[in-house]
Design a protein around this motif. Structure first.
Motif, PDB file in Angstrom:
ATOM      1  N   ARG A   1      -9.323   5.090  -7.797  1.00 14.65           N
ATOM      2  CA  ARG A   1     -10.182   3.887  -8.113  1.00 14.65           C
ATOM      3  C   ARG A   1      -9.272   2.634  -8.609  1.00 14.65           C
ATOM      4  O   ARG A   1      -8.427   2.515  -9.241  1.00 14.65           O
ATOM      5  CB  ARG A   1     -11.075   4.034  -9.261  1.00 14.65           C
ATOM      6  CG  ARG A   1     -12.163   2.825  -9.458  1.00 14.65           C
ATOM      7  CD  ARG A   1     -13.026   3.173 -10.742  1.00 14.65           C
ATOM      8  NE  ARG A   1     -13.915   2.155 -10.944  1.00 14.65           N
ATOM      9  CZ  ARG A   1     -15.030   2.145 -11.810  1.00 14.65           C
ATOM     10  NH1 ARG A   1     -15.178   3.250 -12.646  1.00 14.65           N
ATOM     11  NH2 ARG A   1     -15.773   1.065 -12.209  1.00 14.65           N
ATOM     12  N   ALA A   2      -9.493   1.554  -7.743  1.00 14.01           N
ATOM     13  CA  ALA A   2      -8.638   0.531  -7.712  1.00 14.01           C
ATOM     14  C   ALA A   2      -8.831  -0.266  -9.167  1.00 14.01           C
ATOM     15  O   ALA A   2     -10.043  -0.058  -9.735  1.00 14.01           O
ATOM     16  CB  ALA A   2      -9.032  -0.719  -6.918  1.00 14.01           C
ATOM     17  N   GLU A   3      -7.753  -0.545  -9.877  1.00 15.41           N
ATOM     18  CA  GLU A   3      -7.914  -1.531 -11.029  1.00 15.41           C
ATOM     19  C   GLU A   3      -7.183  -2.715 -10.857  1.00 15.41           C
ATOM     20  O   GLU A   3      -6.668  -3.108  -9.922  1.00 15.41           O
ATOM     21  CB  GLU A   3      -7.125  -0.588 -12.134  1.00 15.41           C
ATOM     22  CG  GLU A   3      -5.614  -0.192 -11.811  1.00 15.41           C
ATOM     23  CD  GLU A   3      -5.052   0.788 -12.660  1.00 15.41           C
ATOM     24  OE1 GLU A   3      -4.200   0.396 -13.579  1.00 15.41           O
ATOM     25  OE2 GLU A   3      -5.344   2.026 -12.665  1.00 15.41           O
TER      26      GLU A   3
ATOM     27  N   PRO B   1      -3.832   1.763  -6.861  1.00 15.55           N
ATOM     28  CA  PRO B   1      -4.677   0.952  -6.163  1.00 15.55           C
ATOM     29  C   PRO B   1      -4.879  -0.292  -7.003  1.00 15.55           C
ATOM     30  O   PRO B   1      -5.455  -0.231  -8.235  1.00 15.55           O
ATOM     31  CB  PRO B   1      -5.817   1.737  -5.957  1.00 15.55           C
ATOM     32  CG  PRO B   1      -5.166   3.216  -6.347  1.00 15.55           C
ATOM     33  CD  PRO B   1      -4.067   2.912  -7.049  1.00 15.55           C
TER      34      PRO B   1
ATOM     35  N   VAL C   1      -7.235  -4.401  -7.410  1.00 16.40           N
ATOM     36  CA  VAL C   1      -8.187  -5.301  -6.753  1.00 16.40           C
ATOM     37  C   VAL C   1      -7.850  -6.613  -7.397  1.00 16.40           C
ATOM     38  O   VAL C   1      -7.464  -6.698  -8.481  1.00 16.40           O
ATOM     39  CB  VAL C   1      -9.597  -4.965  -7.045  1.00 16.40           C
ATOM     40  CG1 VAL C   1      -9.935  -4.822  -8.520  1.00 16.40           C
ATOM     41  CG2 VAL C   1     -10.614  -5.949  -6.330  1.00 16.40           C
TER      42      VAL C   1
ATOM     43  N   ASN D   1     -11.450 -11.735  -2.448  1.00 16.18           N
ATOM     44  CA  ASN D   1     -11.088 -10.358  -2.884  1.00 16.18           C
ATOM     45  C   ASN D   1     -10.566  -9.482  -1.886  1.00 16.18           C
ATOM     46  O   ASN D   1     -10.755  -9.501  -0.635  1.00 16.18           O
ATOM     47  CB  ASN D   1     -12.663 -10.038  -3.355  1.00 16.18           C
ATOM     48  CG  ASN D   1     -13.345 -10.746  -4.241  1.00 16.18           C
ATOM     49  OD1 ASN D   1     -12.617 -11.372  -5.149  1.00 16.18           O
ATOM     50  ND2 ASN D   1     -14.691 -10.798  -4.071  1.00 16.18           N
TER      51      ASN D   1
ATOM     52  N   THR E   1      -8.903  -5.655  -1.805  1.00 16.57           N
ATOM     53  CA  THR E   1      -8.343  -4.068  -2.419  1.00 16.57           C
ATOM     54  C   THR E   1      -7.327  -3.536  -1.672  1.00 16.57           C
ATOM     55  O   THR E   1      -7.558  -3.858  -0.446  1.00 16.57           O
ATOM     56  CB  THR E   1      -9.811  -3.444  -2.475  1.00 16.57           C
ATOM     57  OG1 THR E   1     -10.970  -4.002  -3.009  1.00 16.57           O
ATOM     58  CG2 THR E   1      -9.524  -1.781  -3.029  1.00 16.57           C
TER      59      THR E   1
ATOM     60  N   ASN F   1      -3.119  -1.279  -2.188  1.00 17.15           N
ATOM     61  CA  ASN F   1      -2.167  -0.700  -2.975  1.00 17.15           C
ATOM     62  C   ASN F   1      -1.055  -1.443  -3.318  1.00 17.15           C
ATOM     63  O   ASN F   1      -0.254  -2.003  -2.383  1.00 17.15           O
ATOM     64  CB  ASN F   1      -1.916   0.676  -2.252  1.00 17.15           C
ATOM     65  CG  ASN F   1      -3.196   1.364  -2.241  1.00 17.15           C
ATOM     66  OD1 ASN F   1      -3.887   1.440  -1.180  1.00 17.15           O
ATOM     67  ND2 ASN F   1      -3.486   2.538  -3.200  1.00 17.15           N
TER      68      ASN F   1
ATOM     69  N   ARG G   1      -5.997  -2.999   1.859  1.00 16.53           N
ATOM     70  CA  ARG G   1      -7.076  -1.831   2.516  1.00 16.53           C
ATOM     71  C   ARG G   1      -8.038  -2.592   3.013  1.00 16.53           C
ATOM     72  O   ARG G   1      -8.567  -2.257   3.964  1.00 16.53           O
ATOM     73  CB  ARG G   1      -7.033  -1.028   1.308  1.00 16.53           C
ATOM     74  CG  ARG G   1      -8.075   0.222   1.940  1.00 16.53           C
ATOM     75  CD  ARG G   1      -7.960   1.329   0.682  1.00 16.53           C
ATOM     76  NE  ARG G   1      -6.755   1.910   0.716  1.00 16.53           N
ATOM     77  CZ  ARG G   1      -6.176   2.907   1.295  1.00 16.53           C
ATOM     78  NH1 ARG G   1      -7.025   3.620   2.395  1.00 16.53           N
ATOM     79  NH2 ARG G   1      -4.897   3.248   1.141  1.00 16.53           N
ATOM     80  N   GLU G   2      -8.804  -3.422   2.263  1.00 15.60           N
ATOM     81  CA  GLU G   2     -10.207  -3.930   2.315  1.00 15.60           C
ATOM     82  C   GLU G   2     -10.080  -5.554   1.909  1.00 15.60           C
ATOM     83  O   GLU G   2      -9.579  -5.820   0.840  1.00 15.60           O
ATOM     84  CB  GLU G   2     -11.294  -3.277   1.705  1.00 15.60           C
ATOM     85  CG  GLU G   2     -11.559  -1.829   2.051  1.00 15.60           C
ATOM     86  CD  GLU G   2     -12.833  -1.318   1.472  1.00 15.60           C
ATOM     87  OE1 GLU G   2     -13.088  -1.845   0.339  1.00 15.60           O
ATOM     88  OE2 GLU G   2     -12.947  -0.062   1.551  1.00 15.60           O
ATOM     89  N   THR G   3     -10.574  -6.368   2.751  1.00 19.72           N
ATOM     90  CA  THR G   3     -10.711  -7.853   2.244  1.00 19.72           C
ATOM     91  C   THR G   3     -12.025  -8.325   2.359  1.00 19.72           C
ATOM     92  O   THR G   3     -12.831  -7.873   3.095  1.00 19.72           O
ATOM     93  CB  THR G   3      -9.745  -8.555   3.258  1.00 19.72           C
ATOM     94  OG1 THR G   3     -10.208  -8.919   4.509  1.00 19.72           O
ATOM     95  CG2 THR G   3      -8.374  -8.014   3.311  1.00 19.72           C
TER      96      THR G   3
END
Length: 224
Positions: A47-49, A64, A66, A124, A126, A128, A171-173
């Motif tokens: 889980r991203a932190e 990971p 965010v 935003n 997410t 690594n 990884r995700e935007t």
């Protein structure tokens, strides 16, 4: 068995034992490496932190995270090659988080594509944390005029873009960065050649044994 066969036999057996032991050691290394890779994959997918205040390679590699911030207009292209895609660039931009700035690896773009403008406003992301092992003694110097680099040298990139030497690999935007596509961190590029090494040592052991048996056969033929 004749006296002439004793020394070649001992030499052959010792050689086979050494080669088999090396192959066995590589199998143990393979088991260890697979465990390491599995642990890294678990960490990558955790889980991203929030981004740590002072991230460091030893404690935070693959962490990971965010983050929310503004992507700077400046960018640097890092030349890479992807399997099935060919040559292209990783796009590295500064990411302003308000009270600090870090490096953002936006992802991969084909070599003939145009890099899109940075998104407006806060976004935003997410991804690594990564301290890449891209640079070695044979890495060419950057082409500063063309903003083209050949490795993700965090110290040099951060100095050039005015950020901390911290890299977030997206990884995700929350924004559309087409034709740039995120190239998330994974374990594919981490070498794991221990099985091939083990096969090599065991193959050499088989060849050594065969040569020993042939030599013993020749000696016996000559003594009969």
């Amino acid at each position: 068995m004749t006296k002439r066969m004793i020394l070649p036999l001992l030499f052959g057996l010792v050689g086979v034992m050494i080669l088999v032991s090396l192959g066995t050691w590589q199998l143990r290394r393979l088991e260890w490496k697979e465990g390491v890779l599995a642990a890294i994959e678990v960490r990558i997918d955790a889980r991203a932190e929030a981004l740590p205040d002072a991230p460091n390679e030893d404690a935070d590699q693959y962490l990971p995270v965010v983050v929310t911030g503004e992507v700077g207009e400046d960018f640097i292209r890092v030349l890479v090659s992807r399997k099935f895609h060919g040559a292209g660039y990783l796009i590295i931009s500064p990411l302003n988080l308000g009270n600090r700035s870090v490096l953002l690896d936006r992802g991969f773009i084909k070599i003939d594509a145009t890099v899109p403008e940075a998104p407006m406003g806060e976004v935003n992301i997410t991804g690594n944390l990564l301290w890449p092992d891209d640079t070695n003694s044979s890495t060419p110097n950057p082409d500063m005029a063309d903003r083209l680099w050949f490795s993700r040298d965090l110290a040099a990139l951060s100095a050039e873009l005015g950020t901390e030497p911290v890299l977030v690999v997206a990884r995700e935007t929350s924004f559309d960065d087409t034709p740039v596509s995120p190239l998330p961190v994974d374990t594919v590029g981490i070498p794991n050649d221990h099985l091939q090494y083990a096969i090599t040592w065991f193959s050499l052991a088989a060849v050594w044994l065969g040569m020993t048996m042939f030599l013993l056969w020749r000696i016996r033929q000559k003594t009969e």
